[in-house]
Design a protein around this motif. Structure first.
Motif, PDB file in Angstrom:
ATOM      1  N   GLU A 434      41.334  25.151  30.519  1.00 26.13           N
ATOM      2  CA  GLU A 434      40.142  25.233  31.354  1.00 26.13           C
ATOM      3  C   GLU A 434      40.350  24.444  32.650  1.00 26.13           C
ATOM      4  O   GLU A 434      40.790  23.291  32.632  1.00 26.13           O
ATOM      5  CB  GLU A 434      38.927  24.681  30.594  1.00 26.13           C
ATOM      6  CG  GLU A 434      37.617  24.778  31.364  1.00 26.13           C
ATOM      7  CD  GLU A 434      37.282  26.206  31.726  1.00 26.13           C
ATOM      8  OE1 GLU A 434      37.359  26.540  32.931  1.00 26.13           O
ATOM      9  OE2 GLU A 434      36.968  26.988  30.811  1.00 26.13           O
ATOM     10  N   ASN A 435      40.052  25.079  33.780  1.00 25.75           N
ATOM     11  CA  ASN A 435      40.208  24.434  35.082  1.00 25.75           C
ATOM     12  C   ASN A 435      39.446  25.225  36.117  1.00 25.75           C
ATOM     13  O   ASN A 435      38.991  26.343  35.835  1.00 25.75           O
ATOM     14  CB  ASN A 435      41.690  24.329  35.476  1.00 25.75           C
ATOM     15  CG  ASN A 435      42.300  25.687  35.784  1.00 25.75           C
ATOM     16  OD1 ASN A 435      42.240  26.179  36.900  1.00 25.75           O
ATOM     17  ND2 ASN A 435      42.881  26.328  34.752  1.00 25.75           N
ATOM     18  N   GLY A 439      44.632  27.667  38.970  1.00 29.30           N
ATOM     19  CA  GLY A 439      45.180  28.951  38.568  1.00 29.30           C
ATOM     20  C   GLY A 439      44.296  29.819  37.709  1.00 29.30           C
ATOM     21  O   GLY A 439      44.655  30.967  37.407  1.00 29.30           O
ATOM     22  N   LYS A 440      43.131  29.334  37.303  1.00 36.08           N
ATOM     23  CA  LYS A 440      42.280  30.119  36.406  1.00 36.08           C
ATOM     24  C   LYS A 440      41.899  31.462  37.027  1.00 36.08           C
ATOM     25  O   LYS A 440      41.884  32.490  36.335  1.00 36.08           O
ATOM     26  CB  LYS A 440      41.022  29.328  36.050  1.00 36.08           C
ATOM     27  CG  LYS A 440      40.062  30.059  35.109  1.00 36.08           C
ATOM     28  CD  LYS A 440      38.837  29.204  34.769  1.00 36.08           C
ATOM     29  CE  LYS A 440      37.856  29.958  33.891  1.00 36.08           C
ATOM     30  NZ  LYS A 440      36.657  29.137  33.554  1.00 36.08           N
ATOM     31  N   VAL A 445      42.395  37.499  36.806  1.00 41.21           N
ATOM     32  CA  VAL A 445      42.674  38.840  37.330  1.00 41.21           C
ATOM     33  C   VAL A 445      43.892  39.440  36.625  1.00 41.21           C
ATOM     34  O   VAL A 445      43.883  40.609  36.217  1.00 41.21           O
ATOM     35  CB  VAL A 445      42.891  38.784  38.853  1.00 41.21           C
ATOM     36  CG1 VAL A 445      43.285  40.159  39.389  1.00 41.21           C
ATOM     37  CG2 VAL A 445      41.632  38.287  39.544  1.00 41.21           C
ATOM     38  N   GLN A 446      44.923  38.627  36.470  1.00 43.62           N
ATOM     39  CA  GLN A 446      46.148  39.124  35.842  1.00 43.62           C
ATOM     40  C   GLN A 446      45.900  39.559  34.399  1.00 43.62           C
ATOM     41  O   GLN A 446      46.312  40.652  33.983  1.00 43.62           O
ATOM     42  CB  GLN A 446      47.213  38.030  35.882  1.00 43.62           C
ATOM     43  CG  GLN A 446      48.571  38.484  35.347  1.00 43.62           C
ATOM     44  CD  GLN A 446      49.572  37.343  35.345  1.00 43.62           C
ATOM     45  OE1 GLN A 446      49.394  36.356  34.635  1.00 43.62           O
ATOM     46  NE2 GLN A 446      50.627  37.475  36.144  1.00 43.62           N
ATOM     47  N   GLY A 533      44.967  24.137  44.567  1.00 50.61           N
ATOM     48  CA  GLY A 533      44.112  24.108  45.750  1.00 50.61           C
ATOM     49  C   GLY A 533      42.837  24.889  45.533  1.00 50.61           C
ATOM     50  O   GLY A 533      42.525  25.331  44.421  1.00 50.61           O
ATOM     51  N   ASN A 534      42.063  25.047  46.603  1.00 44.78           N
ATOM     52  CA  ASN A 534      40.803  25.787  46.504  1.00 44.78           C
ATOM     53  C   ASN A 534      41.068  27.194  45.980  1.00 44.78           C
ATOM     54  O   ASN A 534      41.836  27.950  46.574  1.00 44.78           O
ATOM     55  CB  ASN A 534      40.116  25.855  47.857  1.00 44.78           C
ATOM     56  CG  ASN A 534      39.663  24.492  48.334  1.00 44.78           C
ATOM     57  OD1 ASN A 534      39.356  23.608  47.531  1.00 44.78           O
ATOM     58  ND2 ASN A 534      39.628  24.298  49.643  1.00 44.78           N
ATOM     59  N   GLU A 535      40.400  27.527  44.876  1.00 40.85           N
ATOM     60  CA  GLU A 535      40.729  28.783  44.198  1.00 40.85           C
ATOM     61  C   GLU A 535      40.462  30.004  45.058  1.00 40.85           C
ATOM     62  O   GLU A 535      41.208  30.993  44.993  1.00 40.85           O
ATOM     63  CB  GLU A 535      39.989  28.873  42.862  1.00 40.85           C
ATOM     64  CG  GLU A 535      38.475  28.938  42.936  1.00 40.85           C
ATOM     65  CD  GLU A 535      37.961  30.360  43.093  1.00 40.85           C
ATOM     66  OE1 GLU A 535      38.699  31.315  42.829  1.00 40.85           O
ATOM     67  OE2 GLU A 535      36.801  30.498  43.508  1.00 40.85           O
TER      68      GLU A 535
END
Length: 606
Positions: A434-435, A439-440, A445-446, A533-535
Motif C-alpha cells: 500500500e502506497n 508506483g501504485k 493500470v498494468q 514522486g507525485n503519482e
C-alpha cells in the motif's frame, strides 16, 4: 347573430361558415364607413379566407421553429450536449428519488427499529447475556474496531448477543452512515428518543448510561429475554466464555449488580434493570450508583482476576474483560490471544476471487477509487457505495466502481479487507505494498490490463483512477466518454496546460484512459526508480511514453476553500469535485448533483 365584439379574433370569423354568421335577409351586406347606428357585418371574400389561412399556417410554422430552436438550445444538438444540458424524464425521476432518499433519514429510533426487525425471529426467546459496548460519541472514529469485533464474536457462543450502543445521528450524512452499517450488521442500538425525551430526559444522564433502562423496555418483545445486561467501554475486549462462566453463580431473579470503575463495566440482572426509575438522574455520570436506587439490591464483588490489561492479554487466564485496548491493533492482539481470530491466507488472488464474474460483453468503464484500510477511508467507501451505486445507478450505466487497495502492513487490516470484500465484492487488490506515490497508480493500470486479458475483470472501454476525496458526476462522464473511440489512444482529466501538449499531465483527482492507451501503458517496463514522486505527474510521463494521441480536458473542480481557480458553480458540465475530505462535504456534493439532474428542462408550448 351579428358579431360586434371587437376583441373577438378575426380568424374566428374567417373560419365560420356563412350559415353560422346568421345575417338577416333584410340587412344589406355592405355599409358606409360612417354608419354606426346599426349592427355591422363583414363580407368575407375568398381572397380574405385565403389570406387568413396563410396567416394561420405561417404563425404555426413560426411557433414550431421557435419551439424547436429552444429545444435544441436547451437539450443540445448532439447526444453529448443533449445529456449535459437537458435531463431526460428518467434521469429526472431518478434524481428526484435520490433527493428523497438523501432527505429521508432513519433517525436514531429508526436505526434501532432495523435491529428489531432483523432479530424478529429471536424475539421472545431466552438467552443468558446481552453484552453492549458503549461507543457513544466515538462512532465514526472506530468503525474498523467495531468490524473487527464483529468478525471475532461471530458464532462464538449462543448464550451471548453483542450490540454496540451509539448516539443519535447529528445530520443526514451520519444518518446514512449509521443506517448503512445497520443494514449490513444489525447490531447497533441507537438511543434515539422522542423529541420530549431528547430535550428533557436525556439531560439527566449520558446517553450510554441510559442504555439498561432503555433496552429493558424491549426485552421479551422486539428482542429476546436476557437474564443479564452487561454494559462495558469501547476500549474493552470481553471473553464471552469467561463472562458466561462468571455469571454462572448469579441468580437472575435477584436484583444483582456489579460495577468496575477502571473498565466502566456494569453488570445488571434484568430484574434490577426493570426496577430502575427512568431516567437515572443527573448525578449519575456512570452506572456505579445504580444499586443504591433499588431497595434490596445485591451488589457482587468482582475479583481482580476478572480484569487484565491489553498488554497482558496472552496471560488473561480466567479474565472476562481485557481493558485498555484502545486501537485496532491492540484489539486484534487481544482477540487473537483469546483464539477468537481465524488467520486466513491473504493475497491479491485471495481478495480478487470474490469480484463478480465478468460478463462476456465489454463494459463501458472502470472507476478505480484509490483507498486503504482505515476509519476515514471506510466512511468514504460507505458513502460512495450509496452515491454511485444507489443514487447514480452505476450498474445500470454499465460501469463498475472498485476500491483499489495495495497490500496492507498489519494483520488486522488484512483481516478487515477480506471481510469487507466478502460482503461488498468491490475491492480490487493490487499486488504491491500500500502506497500513494511509489508506483501504485502504474501497477493499478498494468494489473487491470492483465486482469482484463486473463478474464478476472471485464473488458472495459475506459479505465479511470479516482482519488478517494473526489466525488464524480457519473452521468456527465458517461455521456462524455461514449463519444470517443476506445481504440484510440486518449487521456482524460484536468491539469495545467503549459507549453507543448506533450508536457501536460492531469491531476490525480481523476484521470483515465481508453482501453488502447491502457494497453500501451501496461506494456511499458519502467525502472522501479522512475515510479516514485507525485503519482499524477509520474503517470503523465507514462502516458507520454505510451504515445498518447490526444488529451481530453474535463471540467473538474476543487472545493472553494481549497483552490479558487477550480471553483465554479456545479452544473452538469462539471464531472467531479475534489477535496471532499469530510463526510459532510461528500453528502453536500451528492445533494448538489441530484438537485441539478432532478430539473427536467424540457417544456411543451402547447
Amino acid at each position: 347573430m351579428p358579431v360586434q365584439d371587437k376583441d373577438s379574433p378575426e380568424i374566428t370569423i374567417a373560419l365560420l361558415p356563412r350559415a353560422a354568421i346568421n345575417v338577416p335577409a333584410t340587412q344589406t351586406q355592405t355599409q358606409s364607413d360612417d354608419s354606426v347606428s346599426t349592427p355591422t357585418t363583414w363580407k368575407i371574400t375568398t381572397a380574405q379566407l385565403r389570406l387568413g389561412a396563410m396567416f394561420l399556417i405561417a404563425s404555426m410554422l413560426a411557433g414550431s421553429f421557435i419551439w424547436l430552436s429552444w429545444s435544441v438550445t436547451s437539450n443540445g444538438n448532439s447526444s453529448h450536449t443533449h445529456h449535459l444540458q437537458g435531463t431526460s424524464d428518467l434521469e429526472s425521476v431518478n434524481a428526484k428519488e435520490g433527493l428523497k432518499m438523501l432527505f429521508t433519514p432513519s433517525t436514531g429510533l429508526g436505526i434501532t427499529d432495523m435491529l428489531f426487525v432483523a432479530r424478529n425471529k429471536t424475539a421472545g426467546t431466552h438467552k443468558r447475556v446481552l453484552l453492549a459496548f458503549d461507543f457513544v460519541d466515538e462512532e465514526l472514529k472506530t468503525t474498523a474496531q467495531r468490524q473487527l469485533m464483529r468478525v471475532a464474536y461471530k458464532k462464538r457462543t449462543s448464550d451471548v448477543d453483542v450490540v454496540f450502543v451509539v448516539r443519535d445521528p447529528r445530520n443526514n450524512a451520519e444518518d446514512r452512515l449509521f443506517t448503512s452499517e445497520q443494514e449490513i450488521n444489525h447490531d447497533l442500538f441507537s438511543l434515539g428518543q422522542t423529541t420530549y425525551e431528547r430535550l428533557y430526559e436525556h439531560a439527566h444522564g449520558k446517553p450510554g448510561v441510559l442504555f439498561p433502562q432503555t433496552v429493558v423496555k424491549h426485552l421479551g418483545k422486539e428482542m429476546p429475554h436476557y437474564d443479564f445486561i452487561v454494559l462495558t467501554g469501547r476500549n474493552n475486549i470481553v471473553d464471552l466464555r469467561q463472562l458466561v462462566s462468571l455469571l454462572g453463580s448469579w441468580d437472575s431473579k435477584d436484583l444483582g449488580f456489579a460495577y468496575n470503575a477502571a473498565t466502566t463495566t456494569a453488570i445488571l440482572s434484568t430484574t434490577l434493570s426493570k426496577a430502575l426509575a427512568y431516567p437515572v438522574g443527573n448525578e449519575d455520570k456512570d452506572l456505579s450508583n445504580l444499586a443504591k436506587k433499588v431497595n434490596g439490591s445485591k451488589v457482587h464483588d468482582l475479583p481482580d482476576t476478572t480484569f487484565v490489561t491489553c498488554s497482558k492479554a496472552s496471560e488473561a487466564g480466567n479474565a472476562a474483560v481485557i481493558h485498555s485496548c484502545d486501537s485496532l491493533d491492540l484489539k486484534y492482539m487481544a482477540l487473537k490471544a483469546l483464539q477468537y481470530i481465524d488467520v486466513s491466507d491473504f493475497s491479491a488472488k485471495a481478495v480478487n476471487k470474490f469480484l463478480p464474474s465478468p460478463s462476456l460483453d465489454p463494459k463501458t468503464a472502470l472507476f478505480g477509487v484509490f483507498s486503504y484500510s482505515a476509519d476515514i477511508p471506510a466512511i468514504r467507501r460507505s458513502l460512495y457505495r450509496f452515491g454511485y451505486n444507489v443514487l447514480q445507478k452505476s450498474p445500470q450505466r454499465n460501469i463498475d466502481i472498485r476500491f483499489v487497495m495495495g497490500v496492507p502492513k498489519t494483520e488486522a487490516q488484512k483481516l478487515l479487507i477480506l471481510e469487507e470484500q466478502e460482503r461488498h465484492k468491490d475491492i480490487l487488490l493490487i499486488d504491491t505494498p500500500e502506497n500513494m506515490n511509489d508506483g501504485k497508480s502504474f501497477y493499478y493500470v498494468q494489473q487491470v490490463w492483465w486482469h482484463m486479458t486473463n478474464g478476472t475483470l471485464p473488458k472495459y472501454d475506459f479505465v479511470f483512477k479516482v482519488d478517494d476525496d473526489a466525488y464524480l458526476n457519473l452521468r456527465g462522464i458517461v455521456a462524455n466518454i461514449t463519444q470517443y473511440d476506445p481504440k484510440e489512444s486518449l487521456y482524460f482529466g484536468r491539469g495545467l496546460a503549459w507549453g507543448a501538449e506533450s508536457n501536460w499531465y492531469f491531476f490525480g483527482m481523476v484521470y483515465g484512459f481508453t482501453s488502447e492507451l491502457t494497453k500501451r501503458i501496461a506494456g511499458l517496463n519502467p525502472e522501479v526508480g522512475h515510479l516514485g514522486g507525485n503519482e499524477d505527474q509520474m503517470m503523465g510521463n507514462m502516458v507520454n511514453k505510451a504515445n498518447v494521441t490526444h488529451k481530453i480536458i474535463w471540467n473538474l473542480l476543487d472545493l472553494p476553500d481549497i483552490s479558487g481557480a477550480f471553483s465554479v458553480p456545479r452544473t452538469k458540465e462539471v464531472f467531479g469535485v475534489h477535496h471532499v475530505k469530510d463526510y459532510n462535504y461528500i453528502w453536500n456534493e451528492m445533494v448538489s448533483f441530484e438537485a441539478i439532474y432532478s430539473q427536467n428542462r424540457r417544456r411543451s408550448w402547447f
